[in-house]
Design a protein around this motif. Structure first.
Motif, mmCIF file in Angstrom:
data_model
loop_
_atom_site.group_PDB
_atom_site.id
_atom_site.type_symbol
_atom_site.label_atom_id
_atom_site.label_comp_id
_atom_site.label_asym_id
_atom_site.label_seq_id
_atom_site.Cartn_x
_atom_site.Cartn_y
_atom_site.Cartn_z
ATOM 1 N N LYS A 1 5.157 3.831 10.431
ATOM 2 C CA LYS A 1 3.862 3.628 11.077
ATOM 3 C C LYS A 1 3.521 2.142 11.213
ATOM 4 C CE LYS A 1 1.267 6.657 11.770
ATOM 5 N NZ LYS A 1 1.028 7.529 12.960
ATOM 6 N N MET B 1 -3.001 3.379 3.415
ATOM 7 C CA MET B 1 -2.339 4.595 3.869
ATOM 8 C C MET B 1 -1.797 5.432 2.719
ATOM 9 S SD MET B 1 -0.346 2.845 7.106
ATOM 10 C CE MET B 1 0.255 4.362 7.841
ATOM 11 N N THR C 1 -8.508 18.551 4.484
ATOM 12 C CA THR C 1 -8.270 17.815 5.723
ATOM 13 C C THR C 1 -9.463 17.958 6.670
ATOM 14 O OG1 THR C 1 -7.226 19.601 7.000
ATOM 15 C CG2 THR C 1 -5.831 18.386 5.446
ATOM 16 N N SER D 1 -3.594 7.034 0.565
ATOM 17 C CA SER D 1 -4.466 8.184 0.344
ATOM 18 C C SER D 1 -5.247 8.448 1.617
ATOM 19 C CB SER D 1 -5.426 7.939 -0.827
ATOM 20 O OG SER D 1 -6.283 6.849 -0.542
ATOM 21 N N ARG D 2 -5.891 9.617 1.678
ATOM 22 C CA ARG D 2 -6.657 9.998 2.852
ATOM 23 C C ARG D 2 -8.036 10.471 2.428
ATOM 24 N NH1 ARG D 2 -2.320 13.773 6.196
ATOM 25 N NH2 ARG D 2 -0.702 12.188 6.504
ATOM 26 N N PRO D 3 -9.024 10.373 3.322
ATOM 27 C CA PRO D 3 -10.344 10.940 3.001
ATOM 28 C C PRO D 3 -10.218 12.444 2.751
ATOM 29 C CG PRO D 3 -10.448 9.526 4.937
ATOM 30 C CD PRO D 3 -8.997 9.711 4.635
ATOM 31 N N GLN D 4 -11.062 12.971 1.860
ATOM 32 C CA GLN D 4 -11.023 14.384 1.516
ATOM 33 C C GLN D 4 -12.341 15.057 1.907
ATOM 34 O OE1 GLN D 4 -9.544 15.172 -2.498
ATOM 35 N NE2 GLN D 4 -8.763 13.071 -2.572
ATOM 36 N N THR E 1 -12.223 18.706 -2.387
ATOM 37 C CA THR E 1 -11.773 17.422 -2.915
ATOM 38 C C THR E 1 -11.052 17.609 -4.248
ATOM 39 O OG1 THR E 1 -13.908 17.085 -3.969
ATOM 40 C CG2 THR E 1 -13.622 16.175 -1.765
ATOM 41 N N GLU F 1 0.360 15.298 11.379
ATOM 42 C CA GLU F 1 0.122 14.400 10.254
ATOM 43 C C GLU F 1 -1.104 14.803 9.440
ATOM 44 O OE1 GLU F 1 0.198 10.240 10.896
ATOM 45 O OE2 GLU F 1 2.108 10.258 11.967
ATOM 46 N N GLN F 2 -1.980 15.600 10.013
ATOM 47 C CA GLN F 2 -3.130 16.076 9.255
ATOM 48 C C GLN F 2 -2.682 16.837 8.012
ATOM 49 O OE1 GLN F 2 -6.056 18.075 11.577
ATOM 50 N NE2 GLN F 2 -7.155 18.923 9.834
#
Length: 241
Positions: free
Chosen positions: A206, A229, A16, A231-234, A239, A41-42
C-alpha cells in the motif's frame, strides 16, 4: 439487496464499518465458491494473508524466526481501480530478517515454500493443490517435498543437531495438547507472528516504499503513515482491545 432470513448482518459486519448488504460482499447462498469478503480490505488483506498465513509460519520455522518478524519489507502490487472488490491482485514483496535471511512472496510462485541453502534447495507444499491459474475445482497433483539434490531428503539429523517439534496430524496434536497442557506445534505467538508478517507485506504494497520494522516493539521506525495502518477504527458495540 435484501438481507437473507437468518443472517444477523450487523453482527456479521462486526467491528467493521456499516455498509449495505449485497451477495458479492458476503458469500454465495449455495455452493462453495470463493466468498466476496475474501476480496475486500474491510474484512481482510487478500491472498497475502489468505495463503500467506498457511506458509509464512512454516517458512519462519525453517528460518528460526517464528517468534520474531522481518526488519525490512518492500514490494509492489496491482490493485483494482473500480468495483466492489478492492484487495491486491498480482504482487511481489520482499523481506529481510535480522539473521540475514531474505524472503520473497508472490502469488505467481508455486504454492508452497522453497528454501535455498548452501547445499541446494528444498520445496515443501501440500500433496494436492490448486495451481495459481487453476479454475474452480481444478487440482494439480504435486510432490509435497522436492529437493535440488536427492541426498538432502535422505540425510539423517544427528542427535546433537536441531530437532523440530514432531506432529503427525494437526487435529490430534491440538487434542493432545488440551489434555497434556503442553504447547502445540504452532502456539498463538507463532500464529501472530506469521499473520503480522503477512500484514507487513500488505502495508508495504500500500505504501509502495521500503519499510523498516522493529519486531520487538512491533512498530515501524519513524513512519507515522505506516504505523497508522497497524490498526483500524472499530464500530460499536463490536469493539475489542
Amino acid at each position: 439487496m435484501p438481507v437473507p432470513a437468518g443472517l444477523n448482518y450487523d453482527a456479521w459486519l462486526g467491528s467493521t464499518p456499516e455498509v449495505y448488504y449485497t451477495l458479492d460482499r458476503v458469500m454465495p447462498l449455495k455452493g462453495f465458491d470463493r466468498p466476496g469478503w475474501l476480496r475486500m480490505e474491510q474484512f481482510g488483506a487478500g491472498m497475502i494473508t489468505g495463503w500467506g498465513a498457511h506458509h509464512v509460519d512454516t517458512a519462519h520455522w525453517g528460518m528460526n524466526t517464528e517468534y520474531t518478524g522481518p526488519v525490512e519489507i518492500w514490494g509492489e502490487a496491482e490493485f483494482p481501480t473500480h468495483g466492489l472488490w478492492d484487495v491486491h491482485g498480482k504482487f511481489l514483496t520482499h523481506a529481510i530478517y535480522a539473521n540475514g535471511v531474505t524472503m520473497d512472496i508472490s502469488g505467481d510462485f508455486p504454492n508452497g515454500i522453497k528454501w535455498y541453502g548452501t547445499e541446494g534447495s528444498l520445496f515443501v507444499t501440500r500433496d494436492e493443490q490448486a495451481s495459481p491459474t487453476a479454475g474452480p475445482g481444478d487440482k494439480a497433483k504435486v510432490e509435497p517435498l522436492v529437493a535440488s539434490n536427492a541426498k538432502i531428503l535422505d540425510s539423517v539429523i544427528g542427535p546433537d543437531e536441531i530437532h523440530l517439534y514432531t506432529s503427525t496430524e494437526q487435529h490430534a496434536n491440538w487434542l493432545e495438547c488440551i489434555h497434556t497442557r503442553k504447547q502445540p506445534t504452532a502456539p498463538v505467538e507463532i500464529g501472530h507472528r506469521a499473520c503480522s508478517a503477512c500484514l507487513l507485506h500488505h502495508i508495504a504494497m500500500k505504501t509502495k516504499r521500503r519499510l523498516h520494522w522493529d519486531p520487538e516493539q512491533e512498530r515501524f521506525h519513524n513512519d507515522d503513515e505506516a504505523n497508522a495502518m497497524l490498526s483500524r477504527p472499530q464500530r460499536s458495540p463490536y469493539t475489542f482491545t
